[in-house]
Scaffold this active site. Structure first.
Site, mmCIF file in Angstrom:
data_model
loop_
_atom_site.group_PDB
_atom_site.id
_atom_site.type_symbol
_atom_site.label_atom_id
_atom_site.label_comp_id
_atom_site.label_asym_id
_atom_site.label_seq_id
_atom_site.Cartn_x
_atom_site.Cartn_y
_atom_site.Cartn_z
ATOM 1 N N HIS A 115 0.857 -1.190 0.000
ATOM 2 C CA HIS A 115 0.000 0.000 0.000
ATOM 3 C C HIS A 115 0.892 1.240 0.000
ATOM 4 O O HIS A 115 1.992 1.236 0.559
ATOM 5 C CB HIS A 115 -0.890 -0.024 1.236
ATOM 6 N N GLU A 194 -3.100 1.934 -7.348
ATOM 7 C CA GLU A 194 -3.345 3.184 -6.625
ATOM 8 C C GLU A 194 -2.737 4.354 -7.410
ATOM 9 O O GLU A 194 -1.510 4.488 -7.435
ATOM 10 C CB GLU A 194 -2.678 3.158 -5.249
#
Length: 282
Positions: A115, A194
């Protein structure tokens, strides 16, 4: 297959301590989330869609305990250490770190790795030592992925480019994929994209054409691996994301972005219904 992921970040922190948890006392928070959602999710065919919720580590036991025997929910953790315990080897001398063995023993079926917040943390530590090579982060993440898979966990591996990397997006994302997935059983991995440059207040969200371009690139680079949108599946973009054939699902975090911001189970379920119905109410 479609994949719906939920990153609960540190949404367990009470409002009075600077967090956004208005749902339940911290001791009951994880169990309440599982209990309020698993029955509703049973209407979905497990061969067509999977659900994983990534909890902060101290809540995993409560979340796992709240699962019914036929729960559609996979309980996940928000990362594992790059080394693991081994019979006849390291017994667990990893103070402050969480080996994959401990997370598997606690009941985790899945893990979130790479992430952008994890990447920033690792890059910040390396920068303190004068290291600016982002490939080092990808190599560390590769070790984490292999540890998780060896313990039987499925992996959601996040990739993404920052604003200063946009012109070189193919090189940046290519390295994140090539290095991060080196010697990995990719049948156990789903990619989450992302667009870091577009996430956050005041930023322009990535559009359909851009997301489609990236999804096609990832599938070509990886031989067709599943990819989900990791920039935030929400009510506003469910219809758009559902219309992209190359996108196989999404990662949800906040469900309410104004007023009493935070995560709310009923809004989470509404986002899922919107996405699974092609962005239309039914």
């Amino acid at each position: 297959m479609k994949h719906i992921y939920l990153n609960l970040k540190r949404f367990d922190v009470p409002v009075e301590m600077g967090g956004v948890n208005r749902l339940a006392p911290v001791a009951d928070w994880a169990g309440k989330i599982v209990e309020e959602t698993q029955e509703t999710l049973k209407v979905y065919d497990p061969s067509e869609v999977e659900f994983a919720m990534f909890f902060p580590e101290i809540h995993i036991l409560n979340a796992a305990a709240a699962k019914s025997t036929d729960s559609p929910i996979q309980v996940g953790c928000q990362g594992v250490y790059r080394e693991d315990t081994a019979v006849g080897g390291n017994f667990g001398a990893f103070t402050t770190n969480r080996p994959a063995s401990s997370m598997a023993a606690a009941g985790c079926d899945a893990v979130l790795i790479g992430h952008c917040e994890e990447r920033n943390d690792k890059m910040g530590i390396l920068a303190e030592a004068g290291v600016t090579d982002t490939d080092a982060v990808n190599r560390i993440l590769n070790q984490e992925i292999r540890c998780a898979i060896a313990r039987g966990m499925k992996v959601l591996y996040c990739i993404g480019e920052k604003s200063e990397e946009q012109e070189q997006w193919q090189e940046v994302l290519g390295k994140q994929l090539d290095i991060g997935l080196k010697d990995v059983d990719t049948s156990k991995v789903v990619i989450a994209y992302e667009p870091i440059w577009s996430i956050g207040p005041g930023k322009t969200p990535a559009g359909k054409d851009y997301i489609t371009k990236i999804a096609r690139f990832v599938k070509e680079r990886t031989g067709g691996m599943d990819i989900v949108y990791g920039g935030g599946l929400k009510q506003d973009n469910a219809k758009m994301l559902a219309s992209i054939p190359e996108v196989d699902g999404g990662l949800i975090a906040l469900t309410r972005f104004s007023g009493e911001i935070g995560y709310y189970p009923e809004e989470y379920l509404e986002i899922i219904k919107l996405y699974m119905n092609g962005g239309n109410e039914k």
